[in-house]
Design a protein around this motif. Structure first.
Motif, PDB file in Angstrom:
ATOM      1  N   ILE A 171      10.225  -6.844  -2.481  1.00 25.84           N
ATOM      2  CA  ILE A 171       8.840  -7.111  -2.088  1.00 25.84           C
ATOM      3  C   ILE A 171       7.933  -6.113  -2.793  1.00 25.84           C
ATOM      4  CG2 ILE A 171       7.202  -7.194  -0.175  1.00 25.84           C
ATOM      5  CD1 ILE A 171       9.454  -7.928   1.680  1.00 25.84           C
ATOM      6  N   SER A 172       6.890  -6.632  -3.452  1.00 24.52           N
ATOM      7  CA  SER A 172       5.983  -5.749  -4.179  1.00 24.52           C
ATOM      8  C   SER A 172       4.566  -6.284  -4.137  1.00 24.52           C
ATOM      9  CB  SER A 172       6.433  -5.610  -5.636  1.00 24.52           C
ATOM     10  OG  SER A 172       5.521  -4.826  -6.380  1.00 24.52           O
ATOM     11  N   ASP A 173       3.598  -5.374  -4.139  1.00 23.72           N
ATOM     12  CA  ASP A 173       2.210  -5.810  -4.260  1.00 23.72           C
ATOM     13  C   ASP A 173       1.797  -5.862  -5.722  1.00 23.72           C
ATOM     14  OD1 ASP A 173       2.238  -3.066  -4.587  1.00 23.72           O
ATOM     15  OD2 ASP A 173       1.298  -2.677  -2.640  1.00 23.72           O
ATOM     16  N   SER A 174       2.792  -5.704  -6.624  1.00 26.96           N
ATOM     17  CA  SER A 174       2.586  -5.901  -8.054  1.00 26.96           C
ATOM     18  C   SER A 174       3.701  -6.819  -8.544  1.00 26.96           C
ATOM     19  CB  SER A 174       2.591  -4.561  -8.791  1.00 26.96           C
ATOM     20  OG  SER A 174       2.306  -4.754 -10.166  1.00 26.96           O
ATOM     21  N   VAL A 175       4.255  -6.558  -9.724  1.00 28.20           N
ATOM     22  CA  VAL A 175       5.274  -7.436 -10.300  1.00 28.20           C
ATOM     23  C   VAL A 175       6.613  -7.294  -9.593  1.00 28.20           C
ATOM     24  CG1 VAL A 175       6.484  -8.070 -12.419  1.00 28.20           C
ATOM     25  CG2 VAL A 175       4.122  -7.285 -12.534  1.00 28.20           C
ATOM     26  N   LEU A 191       0.280  -2.581   4.538  1.00 26.30           N
ATOM     27  CA  LEU A 191       1.387  -3.486   4.239  1.00 26.30           C
ATOM     28  C   LEU A 191       2.731  -2.774   4.389  1.00 26.30           C
ATOM     29  CD1 LEU A 191       0.060  -5.447   1.128  1.00 26.30           C
ATOM     30  CD2 LEU A 191       0.062  -6.157   3.519  1.00 26.30           C
ATOM     31  N   LYS A 192       2.785  -1.530   3.906  1.00 25.62           N
ATOM     32  CA  LYS A 192       4.022  -0.758   4.024  1.00 25.62           C
ATOM     33  C   LYS A 192       4.388  -0.559   5.491  1.00 25.62           C
ATOM     34  CE  LYS A 192       4.423   2.889   1.398  1.00 25.62           C
ATOM     35  NZ  LYS A 192       4.369   4.276   0.890  1.00 25.62           N
ATOM     36  N   GLU A 193       3.416  -0.145   6.300  1.00 24.65           N
ATOM     37  CA  GLU A 193       3.675   0.079   7.720  1.00 24.65           C
ATOM     38  C   GLU A 193       4.074  -1.225   8.409  1.00 24.65           C
ATOM     39  OE1 GLU A 193       0.035   1.765   9.042  1.00 24.65           O
ATOM     40  OE2 GLU A 193       0.284   3.601   7.856  1.00 24.65           O
ATOM     41  N   GLY A 194       3.434  -2.321   8.012  1.00 30.71           N
ATOM     42  CA  GLY A 194       3.775  -3.613   8.598  1.00 30.71           C
ATOM     43  C   GLY A 194       5.186  -4.034   8.270  1.00 30.71           C
ATOM     44  N   LEU A 195       5.607  -3.810   7.036  1.00 28.27           N
ATOM     45  CA  LEU A 195       6.970  -4.154   6.634  1.00 28.27           C
ATOM     46  C   LEU A 195       7.986  -3.311   7.394  1.00 28.27           C
ATOM     47  CD1 LEU A 195       9.194  -5.414   4.968  1.00 28.27           C
ATOM     48  CD2 LEU A 195       8.589  -3.914   3.065  1.00 28.27           C
ATOM     49  N   ALA A 209      15.397  -1.943   5.159  1.00 33.67           N
ATOM     50  CA  ALA A 209      14.351  -2.000   4.133  1.00 33.67           C
ATOM     51  C   ALA A 209      14.251  -0.630   3.465  1.00 33.67           C
ATOM     52  CB  ALA A 209      13.009  -2.396   4.745  1.00 33.67           C
ATOM     53  N   VAL A 210      14.339  -0.603   2.148  1.00 34.47           N
ATOM     54  CA  VAL A 210      14.356   0.652   1.393  1.00 34.47           C
ATOM     55  C   VAL A 210      13.064   0.799   0.598  1.00 34.47           C
ATOM     56  CG1 VAL A 210      15.588   2.012  -0.326  1.00 34.47           C
ATOM     57  CG2 VAL A 210      16.863   0.500   1.199  1.00 34.47           C
ATOM     58  N   ASP A 211      12.376   1.905   0.822  1.00 36.87           N
ATOM     59  CA  ASP A 211      11.136   2.214   0.102  1.00 36.87           C
ATOM     60  C   ASP A 211      11.502   2.854  -1.235  1.00 36.87           C
ATOM     61  OD1 ASP A 211       8.673   2.961  -0.791  1.00 36.87           O
ATOM     62  OD2 ASP A 211       8.104   4.085   0.993  1.00 36.87           O
ATOM     63  N   ILE A 212      11.292   2.134  -2.321  1.00 34.87           N
ATOM     64  CA  ILE A 212      11.692   2.616  -3.647  1.00 34.87           C
ATOM     65  C   ILE A 212      10.762   3.709  -4.164  1.00 34.87           C
ATOM     66  CG2 ILE A 212      12.058   1.955  -6.059  1.00 34.87           C
ATOM     67  CD1 ILE A 212      14.169   0.835  -4.198  1.00 34.87           C
ATOM     68  N   MET A 213       9.466   3.549  -3.976  1.00 30.98           N
ATOM     69  CA  MET A 213       8.515   4.454  -4.603  1.00 30.98           C
ATOM     70  C   MET A 213       7.920   5.481  -3.645  1.00 30.98           C
ATOM     71  SD  MET A 213       5.653   3.309  -7.373  1.00 30.98           S
ATOM     72  CE  MET A 213       4.614   2.435  -6.211  1.00 30.98           C
ATOM     73  N   ALA A 223      14.260  -4.296  -0.623  1.00 31.51           N
ATOM     74  CA  ALA A 223      13.759  -3.137  -1.357  1.00 31.51           C
ATOM     75  C   ALA A 223      12.287  -3.401  -1.631  1.00 31.51           C
ATOM     76  CB  ALA A 223      14.519  -2.951  -2.671  1.00 31.51           C
ATOM     77  N   TYR A 224      11.454  -2.375  -1.499  1.00 31.30           N
ATOM     78  CA  TYR A 224      10.032  -2.648  -1.674  1.00 31.30           C
ATOM     79  C   TYR A 224       9.296  -1.530  -2.394  1.00 31.30           C
ATOM     80  CZ  TYR A 224       9.324   0.321   2.514  1.00 31.30           C
ATOM     81  OH  TYR A 224       9.313   1.370   3.419  1.00 31.30           O
ATOM     82  N   THR A 225       8.245  -1.954  -3.091  1.00 33.34           N
ATOM     83  CA  THR A 225       7.301  -1.020  -3.715  1.00 33.34           C
ATOM     84  C   THR A 225       5.910  -1.462  -3.282  1.00 33.34           C
ATOM     85  OG1 THR A 225       7.358  -2.393  -5.721  1.00 33.34           O
ATOM     86  CG2 THR A 225       8.693  -0.398  -5.727  1.00 33.34           C
ATOM     87  N   LEU A 226       5.499  -1.019  -2.121  1.00 32.86           N
ATOM     88  CA  LEU A 226       4.185  -1.327  -1.577  1.00 32.86           C
ATOM     89  C   LEU A 226       3.375  -0.039  -1.516  1.00 32.86           C
ATOM     90  CD1 LEU A 226       5.251  -3.646   1.391  1.00 32.86           C
ATOM     91  CD2 LEU A 226       4.180  -4.370  -0.742  1.00 32.86           C
ATOM     92  N   VAL A 227       2.192  -0.040  -2.095  1.00 28.09           N
ATOM     93  CA  VAL A 227       1.377   1.172  -2.086  1.00 28.09           C
ATOM     94  C   VAL A 227       0.235   1.086  -1.072  1.00 28.09           C
ATOM     95  CG1 VAL A 227       1.922   1.731  -4.471  1.00 28.09           C
ATOM     96  CG2 VAL A 227      -0.109   0.356  -3.976  1.00 28.09           C
TER      97      VAL A 227
END
Length: 270
Positions: free
Chosen positions: A8-12, A69-73, A84-88, A61-65
């Motif tokens: 899951i990402s808010d970019s690519v 959205l991050k807190e919601g996930l 759920a693993v926070d990559i960044m 796995a997610y990259t949400l900045v």
């Protein structure tokens, strides 16, 4: 059973996918099935993805900045018992703490449409267009040309190098087919010969035949045929005068690193 990972990402989502694939490679070469959920800007796709992951036992796995959205996930994943693993996030937090700076929290900054991004896209398109000797005219425009027999990682290496903004073409060497004339017109420093041991190539090709549902004893994986192909390929490589790399038991990343070093040395000589 193939592990399934939702990215899951808010970019690519390329960053998370790369990390997931690197992690999966540590488990006996396991190939995870990655399902990207890109350009997320509200909670609805997050809820749907968490529910889907719960039903099939997948990992996220997610990259949400964006903090909301991050807190919601995180909240949704905890409620449904999904990992759920926070990559960044940890790296962003480390920057914030160590350098006393505040993050911009803007998605897609890594992929801004700058010159470097366009060069990478152009190189990837080049690698696809000139893969497997499809059009020998591309050899004259390539930054690097990979040659070798079938199943020596020419295509994945071309794509890896393309992400380093190098225009990579590759040509399969087959005894029954003459190499294109263009291969002998370029500087030998631009050409990289990929070799491999007979035993490993036999195993790789045997597995390939199994995956295709074909007979394991087919000529493609026969020791004598493999020896013939490798001897022919070595003669071509010596005729060109190009450097050769033995890819036996090497990961794509390891071979790519050697190729990049060879290219640097070649550019210094030319």
């Amino acid at each position: 059973m193939t592990p399934i990972v939702y990215v899951i990402s808010d970019s690519v989502g390329e960053t998370a996918e790369f990390v997931v694939r690197a992690a999966a490679s540590q488990f006996n070469g396991s190939r995870a099935e990655i399902r990207r959920i890109s350009y997320v800007d509200d909670m609805e796709p997050i809820r749907e993805t968490v529910q889907a992951a719960k039903e099939i036992g997948a990992l996220i796995a997610y990259t949400l900045v964006i903090p909301e959205l991050k807190e919601g996930l995180v909240r949704e994943a905890q409620e449904h018992g999904v990992t759920a693993v926070d990559i960044m996030g940890p790296m962003v937090s480390a920057f914030q703490s160590n350098f006393q700076a505040e993050p911009k929290n803007r998605p897609g900054l890594l992929h801004q449409l700058d010159d470097e991004y366009f060069r990478r896209v152009e190189a990837i398109e080049f690698a696809v267009k000139y893969d497997d000797g499809k059009d020998p005219r591309g050899l004259l425009r390539a930054d690097v040309i990979l040659i070798g027999v079938s199943r020596t990682s020419k295509t994945p290496l071309s794509m890896f190098l393309a992400h380093k903004r190098l225009k990579a073409a590759n040509v399969p060497l087959v005894p029954e087919v003459e190499p294109p004339e263009e291969l002998f017109e370029v500087s030998p420093h631009k050409v990289i010969g990929l070799t491999i041991s007979v035993g490993e190539l036999n195993l790789i090709r045997t597995e390939r035949l199994k995956a295709l549902g074909l007979r394991e004893e087919a000529n493609y994986a026969a020791f004598e045929r493999i020896k013939l192909e490798l001897e022919y390929a070595e003669r071509i490589m010596k005729k060109i005068g190009c450097p050769m790399i033995d890819v036996s038991n090497k990961a794509v990343e390891e071979t790519a690193s050697i190729i990049l070093d060879q290219i640097k040395r070649g550019s210094r000589r030319s």
